[in-house]
Enzyme design. Sequence first.
Site, PDB file in Angstrom:
ATOM      1  N   SER A 273      -6.500  -3.740   7.043  1.00 16.89           N
ATOM      2  CA  SER A 273      -7.205  -4.565   6.361  1.00 16.89           C
ATOM      3  C   SER A 273      -8.578  -4.893   6.909  1.00 16.89           C
ATOM      4  O   SER A 273      -9.453  -4.077   7.219  1.00 16.89           O
ATOM      5  CB  SER A 273      -6.131  -6.056   6.093  1.00 16.89           C
ATOM      6  OG  SER A 273      -7.047  -6.875   4.936  1.00 16.89           O
ATOM      7  N   ASP A 465      -2.234  -0.137  -3.189  1.00 12.56           N
ATOM      8  CA  ASP A 465      -3.275  -1.220  -2.894  1.00 12.56           C
ATOM      9  C   ASP A 465      -4.294  -1.481  -3.793  1.00 12.56           C
ATOM     10  O   ASP A 465      -5.097  -0.152  -3.928  1.00 12.56           O
ATOM     11  CB  ASP A 465      -3.828  -1.162  -1.474  1.00 12.56           C
ATOM     12  CG  ASP A 465      -4.259  -2.424  -0.857  1.00 12.56           C
ATOM     13  OD1 ASP A 465      -4.507  -3.573  -1.402  1.00 12.56           O
ATOM     14  OD2 ASP A 465      -5.120  -2.230   0.250  1.00 12.56           O
ATOM     15  N   HIS A 523      -0.769  -2.639   0.286  1.00 15.94           N
ATOM     16  CA  HIS A 523      -1.683  -2.987   1.425  1.00 15.94           C
ATOM     17  C   HIS A 523      -0.994  -2.895   2.699  1.00 15.94           C
ATOM     18  O   HIS A 523      -1.725  -2.441   3.747  1.00 15.94           O
ATOM     19  CB  HIS A 523      -2.194  -4.361   1.183  1.00 15.94           C
ATOM     20  CG  HIS A 523      -3.239  -4.925   1.921  1.00 15.94           C
ATOM     21  ND1 HIS A 523      -4.477  -4.176   1.758  1.00 15.94           N
ATOM     22  CD2 HIS A 523      -3.457  -5.940   3.047  1.00 15.94           C
ATOM     23  CE1 HIS A 523      -5.427  -5.043   2.777  1.00 15.94           C
ATOM     24  NE2 HIS A 523      -4.595  -5.537   3.431  1.00 15.94           N
TER      25      HIS A 523
END
EC number: 3.4.16.5
Length: 546
Positions: A273, A465, A523
């Site tokens: 991320s 994601d 994610h």
Amino acid sequence: MKLLASTVLMGAAAASIAPQQQVLKNPFQSASKPISEAWSKSMESLNHLTDSMKDMTSEAKAVWDEVSTLFPEAMDRATFFQQPKPHTRKPDTAWDYVVKGADIQNVWVENSKGEKEREIDGKLEKYNMRAKKVDPTKLGVDKVKQYSGYLDDEENDKHLFYWFFESRNDPKNDPVVLWLNGGPGCSSLTGLFLELGPASIDKNGKLHNNPYSWNANASVIFLDQPVNVGYSYSGGSVSNTIAAGKDVYALLTLFFKQFPEYAKQDFHIAGESYAGHYIPVFTHEILSHKKRNINLKSVLIGNGLTDGLTQYEHYRPMACGEGGYPAVLDSSECKAMDNALPRCQSLIQSCYDSESVWSCVPASIYCNNAMMGPYQRTGQNVYDIRGKCEDSSNLCYSALGWISDYLNQAAVQKELGVEVSSYDSCNFDINRNFLFQGDWMQPFHRLVPDILEQIPVLIYAGDADFICNWLGNQAWTEALEWPGQKGFNAAKTKDLQLENGHKTGTFKSSGNFTFARIFGAGHMVPMDQPEASLDFLNKWLNDYTL
């Protein structure tokens, strides 16, 4: 975990505003002044700040004006710094190990020319590191040797918490991995218990062994950074990636000095991320020190935010059915995103050109609203396009709440030597502060070519994601200008598979650069596809190929 969706909508983004920041033309030379000193005053109102906006582009100023009009009271009351966490520092005698940066700083050696030089580079005198042995039988997270503790920046009252797990296999020879979660502002202990650590936690607070833990064949350090994240704390604040990089270099230097048995092993940095921002900067910082005790061999970034100019173009395709999953938005919403893209890209380009807060903050606010906002308003999980957000109070995942409950237990905190009174999985003040320092859209991908000249880089992405989707990650790796770009783009895509032949994704590789798409993962790839993630990790750590 995670690129926070808290700043996607303008209402959330307008909760705070930063004062004027110097232009970060050469950020690695501009971070010498302590951040807490530079940002020690409360915010002025937006109306007062507009006097300083003469050099802004008309587009950027328009975004500031829009936010000011919609949220005038929030702007007038905005305060950049959050209140420090309540904490009680333990005396050095409470720790098993204390290593002082000044002692390392004062070690001089003679080089090949007969000249005196420091054994290890870096300004370390203000840093100390404390560590304690964690009794595996008391917590039951894993049976392996463990250490926990704090890196202390005594000059700026910053204290970063870490938790180290030795390899389950051959710790004397296995590599060491530093794991970083994103946010910015999310604790890496969520990665420990939700994704890739030795154990997970159920709703009753019971621990369950993870057979696919990343410490199966590597020792792993989980680091809560920047300060005021997780168990870390400070009387001040760190609100940009560059400042955080200095702290991470110091931690690793002191850790490997205290525990030299791990210093000779190969070392890797991995994260997801917003670690797409962190890792290029942290890696650049480490590699800039030629005399170091950090044996850095590669980096891995999962579902990262690295090059906003390229990646934001791919929110519309992912939301509108072009990423391998059904469309979430209707045709009118998709068209609106198409129409908004040119302005978004123009704002990001202005940020890239100036690297100034006045350009970068408007780019973040406008683009997050225009390119992420329509998807977020549907209630669909921004971290996994396959379902709805099931627990909005815990970033769509109830397990985050279970983890927080566990890490707030007094017995757990006592065994780990924790010095704060409470634990939160994510600190939204940190997220806001990074956004309003212009950090969100900084072009840190420009550091990657220099990194590729020295060590291998793996970019991997779970293909379900949305918020840091695989389309955007693939696109920025192909758009990156570096000597091997042509060969990388021409490389054939190959199947990524387990030993039994099961196909888990695809990858392409050329030179030191590899991109992998992981099937059926959102994610957080290690959570959704634990066997596949451990498999590609082991392959990568073995010889940097998949």
